[in-house]
Design an enzyme around this catalytic site. Sequence first.
Site, mmCIF file in Angstrom:
data_model
loop_
_atom_site.group_PDB
_atom_site.id
_atom_site.type_symbol
_atom_site.label_atom_id
_atom_site.label_comp_id
_atom_site.label_asym_id
_atom_site.label_seq_id
_atom_site.Cartn_x
_atom_site.Cartn_y
_atom_site.Cartn_z
ATOM 1 N N ASP A 258 0.834 -1.198 0.000
ATOM 2 C CA ASP A 258 0.000 0.000 0.000
ATOM 3 C C ASP A 258 0.869 1.250 0.000
ATOM 4 O O ASP A 258 0.667 2.177 -0.777
ATOM 5 C CB ASP A 258 -0.892 -0.030 1.248
ATOM 6 C CG ASP A 258 -2.089 0.873 1.087
ATOM 7 O OD1 ASP A 258 -2.665 1.259 2.122
ATOM 8 O OD2 ASP A 258 -2.443 1.191 -0.055
ATOM 9 N N ASP A 386 -9.367 -0.832 3.715
ATOM 10 C CA ASP A 386 -8.793 -0.539 5.021
ATOM 11 C C ASP A 386 -9.654 -1.117 6.120
ATOM 12 O O ASP A 386 -9.152 -1.750 7.054
ATOM 13 C CB ASP A 386 -8.676 0.978 5.214
ATOM 14 C CG ASP A 386 -7.735 1.584 4.209
ATOM 15 O OD1 ASP A 386 -7.885 2.774 3.909
ATOM 16 O OD2 ASP A 386 -6.858 0.854 3.734
#
Lengths: 468, 232
Positions: A258, A386
């Site tokens: 990420d 997330d």
Amino acid sequence: MTELSAHLPQFQHGQLSENFPDNHLSNTNDNSERRRHDNNERRRNDNAESETNGQPQNNAQQVVEQDEEEDEELTLKYGAKHVIMLFVPVTLCMVVVVATIKSVSFYTRKDGQLIYTPFTEETETVGQRALNSILNAAIMISVIIVMTILLVVLYKYRCYKVIHGWLIISSLLLLFFFSFIYLGEVFKTYNVAMDYITVALMIWNFGVVGMICIHWKGPLRLQQAYLIMISALMALVFIKYLPEWTAWLILAVISVYDLVAVLCPKGPLRMLVETAQERNETLFPALIYSSTMVWLVNMAEEDPEAQRKASKNSTYDKQGSANQTGTEDAEADDGGFSREWQQQRDNRIGPIESTPESRAAVQALPSNSQTSEDPEERGVKLGLGDFIFYSVLVGKASATASGDWNTTLACFVAILIGLCLTLLLLAIFKKALPALPISITFGLVFYFATDNLVQPFMDQLAFHQFYI
Amino acid sequence: PAFGLFLFTIARDPLRIIILIAGAFFWLVSLLLSSLIWFIAVKASDPRDEPLQKGLLIFGVMFSVLLQEAFRFLYYKLLRKAIEGLVALSEDGCSPISIQQMAYVAGVGFGLMSGAFSMINLLADALGPGTVGIHGDSQLYFLTSAFMTMVLIFLHTFWGILFFHGCEHRRWWEITAVVVMHLAVSGSTFCNPLYVGSLVPSYLLMATAAVWAYQLSGGSAQNLRRFLLCKS
């Protein structure tokens, strides 16, 4: 999966274009804030110099300054408010996942593994287990990377219809199939007798309302609730089907990925956002949880990500690899995109966050009146990926930790603090930021530390009833 | 009760919630470090030596108390910086939250986290089957644990106020008093299961700290009377 990822860029493009009116607004706001600072200094200078004839000017300046100051102050005040607006859904999702893990034993039984993680972890030696888990994680991550790149490519070539269709299919599967399984397991746990007709009716209603909320218009709260439920379902699936070491390794590697994907200039997520910005389109709303509703049109698209995830999840049951990675990609993308998109938006607007009321207000207004919207009414967005990974971390902590609730609590606090820090960095840097790395790092550190260090200490203390 | 405190006073303002969570985080980190120290000490010593283990545990507890206070100080420093930032960014030159409110919230954060860690496994086990004290231990285990936890949570809250006040006005004796009180309370729990030795002093100390904190926060007997009689 490629088709699905093609759908995604379109959605994301769609989202970015909608951001542009906001971008304009944010530009003016930023300018006004800068002007405010300049005005403040100038005001002091002016006041010192021209007290006799500068009064009207000073007043005007003061008015401008006050407006700018109010803007700034409000942004900060709302800064805290928006953090809380993100805290609440993340907490809810985690609570749902933990509650399910604790009560429904289905999700902690080992019923096999995903096709994306072909290597088993029940090996004889530790070394072999480590090797297998590393291989599993490597396979997962490479699938994610491939999917992300595919997504970017599809987005670049504007295959929007493909993405739309894929997302719809995924959300369909997620809403119907997974919730059916979930409901079945909950009933089994509590020994509730239920006939098929009632179940069919409930699932049908749940699914259809979810589809409408996610892909079309619906009340904000309901949409948020659906997004949270979808994230929780996906997290539960991950917790069930990923073996131990693989899960932790994947979490760690995903946060690194990420970070890389969002911040590197050549990173796929960053390219995606930039492409979307160039085309004046918005990111996929469906894959992003937004604390407020900013665009009418995007409401429906809020779930493409969720759908993608859903489709990925559901498809893995039948096909496996492609879908699974797709979902992973979506989540990774979501994590990157949401921050990125948000950052860009924040860049122009200033770290403003929206409120549900403003969202509703915006809904009521025609779209071109958005530029005149109050700057405070911007939403903070967080990718559904997330949510999912946070919940996976906390759920795994509660499922497999020897410290049980202590570890769960520690991971929960760690993740919230990571989220806080990430939002702080967002406000400081005004750029798209990956939401995963800080929180996941904190969570992992706290999990392993609490499980191995704090737990024996607390056990001994509780045994002797000492208090620290 | 602590949770009620949280609901009524903190849940309204998002800034306070953030400070609360950050306070809990700081307490957690201090606990982590102290358990690390204890763990190392235990691993380096003989696991079969009972008194030594207990001694090590006591040492661990004392060390943990000192670490907690150290982290409270660190948190104070962080909040000072944050207040300066908030003041600079606010329009009327004063921060949206005062240092006293922050002290209170930080104390509650510490307290909640320590209480949660002390109690939650107990509560989870209490839901299951079993008899308390079946092996000759005290039957009041759960009850005393609950009371002890509650008093500790309140004490943390008051210590937070006292500590921050001491740091603000540079009165070192206040800070040392807080540390000494904390050590005393933890030490008194060593008398367990002789509960009278630990609960009673703890409650007395809590009453003292409560009065002291109340006075520091600007309250007085008059205010109290007016409040109780509903602004008569």
